[in-house]
Design a protein around this motif. Structure first.
Motif, PDB file in Angstrom:
ATOM      1  N   HIS A  52       0.823  -1.206   0.000  1.00  0.00           N
ATOM      2  CA  HIS A  52       0.000   0.000   0.000  1.00  0.00           C
ATOM      3  C   HIS A  52       0.857   1.255   0.000  1.00  0.00           C
ATOM      4  O   HIS A  52       0.389   2.327  -0.352  1.00  0.00           O
ATOM      5  CB  HIS A  52      -0.919   0.025   1.221  1.00  0.00           C
ATOM      6  CG  HIS A  52      -1.807  -1.159   1.312  1.00  0.00           C
ATOM      7  ND1 HIS A  52      -2.555  -1.435   2.425  1.00  0.00           N
ATOM      8  CD2 HIS A  52      -2.077  -2.160   0.452  1.00  0.00           C
ATOM      9  CE1 HIS A  52      -3.236  -2.541   2.236  1.00  0.00           C
ATOM     10  NE2 HIS A  52      -2.957  -2.997   1.040  1.00  0.00           N
ATOM     11  N   LEU A  53       2.115   1.144   0.418  1.00  0.00           N
ATOM     12  CA  LEU A  53       2.979   2.308   0.546  1.00  0.00           C
ATOM     13  C   LEU A  53       3.812   2.591  -0.699  1.00  0.00           C
ATOM     14  O   LEU A  53       4.419   3.650  -0.801  1.00  0.00           O
ATOM     15  CB  LEU A  53       3.917   2.118   1.741  1.00  0.00           C
ATOM     16  CG  LEU A  53       3.226   1.859   3.073  1.00  0.00           C
ATOM     17  CD1 LEU A  53       4.252   1.563   4.144  1.00  0.00           C
ATOM     18  CD2 LEU A  53       2.359   3.033   3.461  1.00  0.00           C
ATOM     19  N   GLY A  55       5.141   3.948  -3.944  1.00  0.00           N
ATOM     20  CA  GLY A  55       4.858   5.143  -4.729  1.00  0.00           C
ATOM     21  C   GLY A  55       4.287   6.305  -3.946  1.00  0.00           C
ATOM     22  O   GLY A  55       4.032   7.360  -4.522  1.00  0.00           O
ATOM     23  N   GLN A  56       4.093   6.140  -2.658  1.00  0.00           N
ATOM     24  CA  GLN A  56       3.525   7.206  -1.836  1.00  0.00           C
ATOM     25  C   GLN A  56       4.637   8.085  -1.265  1.00  0.00           C
ATOM     26  O   GLN A  56       5.762   7.643  -1.069  1.00  0.00           O
ATOM     27  CB  GLN A  56       2.734   6.616  -0.668  1.00  0.00           C
ATOM     28  CG  GLN A  56       1.561   5.771  -1.072  1.00  0.00           C
ATOM     29  CD  GLN A  56       0.423   6.602  -1.618  1.00  0.00           C
ATOM     30  OE1 GLN A  56       0.223   7.741  -1.229  1.00  0.00           O
ATOM     31  NE2 GLN A  56      -0.327   6.026  -2.538  1.00  0.00           N
ATOM     32  N   ASN A  57       4.329   9.342  -0.969  1.00  0.00           N
ATOM     33  CA  ASN A  57       5.244  10.214  -0.256  1.00  0.00           C
ATOM     34  C   ASN A  57       5.099   9.967   1.237  1.00  0.00           C
ATOM     35  O   ASN A  57       3.986   9.728   1.726  1.00  0.00           O
ATOM     36  CB  ASN A  57       4.942  11.686  -0.532  1.00  0.00           C
ATOM     37  CG  ASN A  57       5.726  12.217  -1.701  1.00  0.00           C
ATOM     38  OD1 ASN A  57       6.776  11.694  -2.042  1.00  0.00           O
ATOM     39  ND2 ASN A  57       5.201  13.262  -2.319  1.00  0.00           N
ATOM     40  N   SER A  60       2.456  12.046   3.185  1.00  0.00           N
ATOM     41  CA  SER A  60       1.040  12.010   2.816  1.00  0.00           C
ATOM     42  C   SER A  60       0.194  11.452   3.967  1.00  0.00           C
ATOM     43  O   SER A  60       0.650  10.614   4.744  1.00  0.00           O
ATOM     44  CB  SER A  60       0.818  11.167   1.560  1.00  0.00           C
ATOM     45  OG  SER A  60       0.858   9.793   1.862  1.00  0.00           O
ATOM     46  N   PHE A  62      -2.171   9.410   3.801  1.00  0.00           N
ATOM     47  CA  PHE A  62      -2.392   7.979   3.578  1.00  0.00           C
ATOM     48  C   PHE A  62      -1.308   7.151   4.254  1.00  0.00           C
ATOM     49  O   PHE A  62      -1.596   6.136   4.886  1.00  0.00           O
ATOM     50  CB  PHE A  62      -2.439   7.686   2.079  1.00  0.00           C
ATOM     51  CG  PHE A  62      -2.616   6.232   1.763  1.00  0.00           C
ATOM     52  CD1 PHE A  62      -3.856   5.636   1.882  1.00  0.00           C
ATOM     53  CD2 PHE A  62      -1.542   5.457   1.379  1.00  0.00           C
ATOM     54  CE1 PHE A  62      -4.028   4.288   1.613  1.00  0.00           C
ATOM     55  CE2 PHE A  62      -1.691   4.116   1.110  1.00  0.00           C
ATOM     56  CZ  PHE A  62      -2.944   3.532   1.226  1.00  0.00           C
ATOM     57  N   VAL A  63      -0.052   7.569   4.125  1.00  0.00           N
ATOM     58  CA  VAL A  63       1.062   6.834   4.731  1.00  0.00           C
ATOM     59  C   VAL A  63       0.935   6.853   6.254  1.00  0.00           C
ATOM     60  O   VAL A  63       1.140   5.840   6.911  1.00  0.00           O
ATOM     61  CB  VAL A  63       2.421   7.408   4.285  1.00  0.00           C
ATOM     62  CG1 VAL A  63       3.558   6.823   5.089  1.00  0.00           C
ATOM     63  CG2 VAL A  63       2.633   7.134   2.804  1.00  0.00           C
ATOM     64  N   HIS A  64       0.561   7.980   6.810  1.00  0.00           N
ATOM     65  CA  HIS A  64       0.419   8.051   8.267  1.00  0.00           C
ATOM     66  C   HIS A  64      -0.744   7.204   8.758  1.00  0.00           C
ATOM     67  O   HIS A  64      -0.671   6.610   9.835  1.00  0.00           O
ATOM     68  CB  HIS A  64       0.293   9.504   8.720  1.00  0.00           C
ATOM     69  CG  HIS A  64       1.572  10.254   8.564  1.00  0.00           C
ATOM     70  ND1 HIS A  64       2.651  10.068   9.393  1.00  0.00           N
ATOM     71  CD2 HIS A  64       1.969  11.152   7.644  1.00  0.00           C
ATOM     72  CE1 HIS A  64       3.649  10.835   9.012  1.00  0.00           C
ATOM     73  NE2 HIS A  64       3.258  11.501   7.943  1.00  0.00           N
ATOM     74  N   GLU A  66      -1.726   4.398   7.239  1.00  0.00           N
ATOM     75  CA  GLU A  66      -1.252   3.022   7.091  1.00  0.00           C
ATOM     76  C   GLU A  66      -0.215   2.662   8.148  1.00  0.00           C
ATOM     77  O   GLU A  66      -0.069   1.505   8.503  1.00  0.00           O
ATOM     78  CB  GLU A  66      -0.658   2.812   5.696  1.00  0.00           C
ATOM     79  CG  GLU A  66      -1.686   2.689   4.605  1.00  0.00           C
ATOM     80  CD  GLU A  66      -2.507   1.420   4.718  1.00  0.00           C
ATOM     81  OE1 GLU A  66      -1.949   0.333   4.929  1.00  0.00           O
ATOM     82  OE2 GLU A  66      -3.740   1.526   4.605  1.00  0.00           O
ATOM     83  N   LYS A  76      11.525   8.074   6.836  1.00  0.00           N
ATOM     84  CA  LYS A  76      11.541   8.851   5.608  1.00  0.00           C
ATOM     85  C   LYS A  76      12.888   8.678   4.936  1.00  0.00           C
ATOM     86  O   LYS A  76      13.935   8.942   5.519  1.00  0.00           O
ATOM     87  CB  LYS A  76      11.309  10.336   5.916  1.00  0.00           C
ATOM     88  CG  LYS A  76      11.157  11.194   4.700  1.00  0.00           C
ATOM     89  CD  LYS A  76      10.771  12.604   5.092  1.00  0.00           C
ATOM     90  CE  LYS A  76      10.495  13.442   3.862  1.00  0.00           C
ATOM     91  NZ  LYS A  76      10.049  14.785   4.249  1.00  0.00           N
ATOM     92  N   HIS A  81      10.211   9.097   0.121  1.00  0.00           N
ATOM     93  CA  HIS A  81       9.313   7.946   0.195  1.00  0.00           C
ATOM     94  C   HIS A  81       9.529   7.201   1.516  1.00  0.00           C
ATOM     95  O   HIS A  81      10.594   7.297   2.115  1.00  0.00           O
ATOM     96  CB  HIS A  81       9.557   7.002  -0.981  1.00  0.00           C
ATOM     97  CG  HIS A  81       9.148   7.575  -2.278  1.00  0.00           C
ATOM     98  ND1 HIS A  81      10.022   8.290  -3.079  1.00  0.00           N
ATOM     99  CD2 HIS A  81       7.970   7.569  -2.926  1.00  0.00           C
ATOM    100  CE1 HIS A  81       9.391   8.684  -4.156  1.00  0.00           C
ATOM    101  NE2 HIS A  81       8.140   8.273  -4.099  1.00  0.00           N
TER     102      HIS A  81
END
Length: 83
Positions: A52-53, A55-57, A60, A62-64, A66, A76, A81
């Motif tokens: 799920h992570l 390609g994510q920054n 973001s 979303f990452v936090h 997840e 980081k 990424h």
């Protein structure tokens, strides 16, 4: 691994899907079902839900979100990424 390319690995039961569970021991890398079998005894060195992570920054929302479900520490990387 580590050369900027994605490796698709077969596990011991010949499943070629990208594993969502990877475990590390002193001598080997365990994928999929093998990692699942040892997650209770080696939870500290087992990562899951990392697909799920991709390609994510790192910054973001979303990452936090997840990160709450992640079994491993997220940091980081230099490119921004999660790693």
């Amino acid at each position: 691994v580590g050369k900027g390319v994605v490796d698709i690995c077969q596990n011991e039961v010949s499943k070629r899907g990208t594993s969502t569970l990877v475990g590390f021991t002193d001598r080997e890398r365990l994928l999929g079902d093998a990692a699942l079998a040892q997650i209770k005894s080696n939870a500290k060195n087992t990562c899951r839900n990392f697909k799920h992570l991709l390609g994510q920054n790192f910054d973001s929302p979303f990452v936090h979100a997840e990160h709450f479900w992640s079994t491993c520490k997220l940091v980081k990387m230099q490119d921004g990424h999660p790693g």
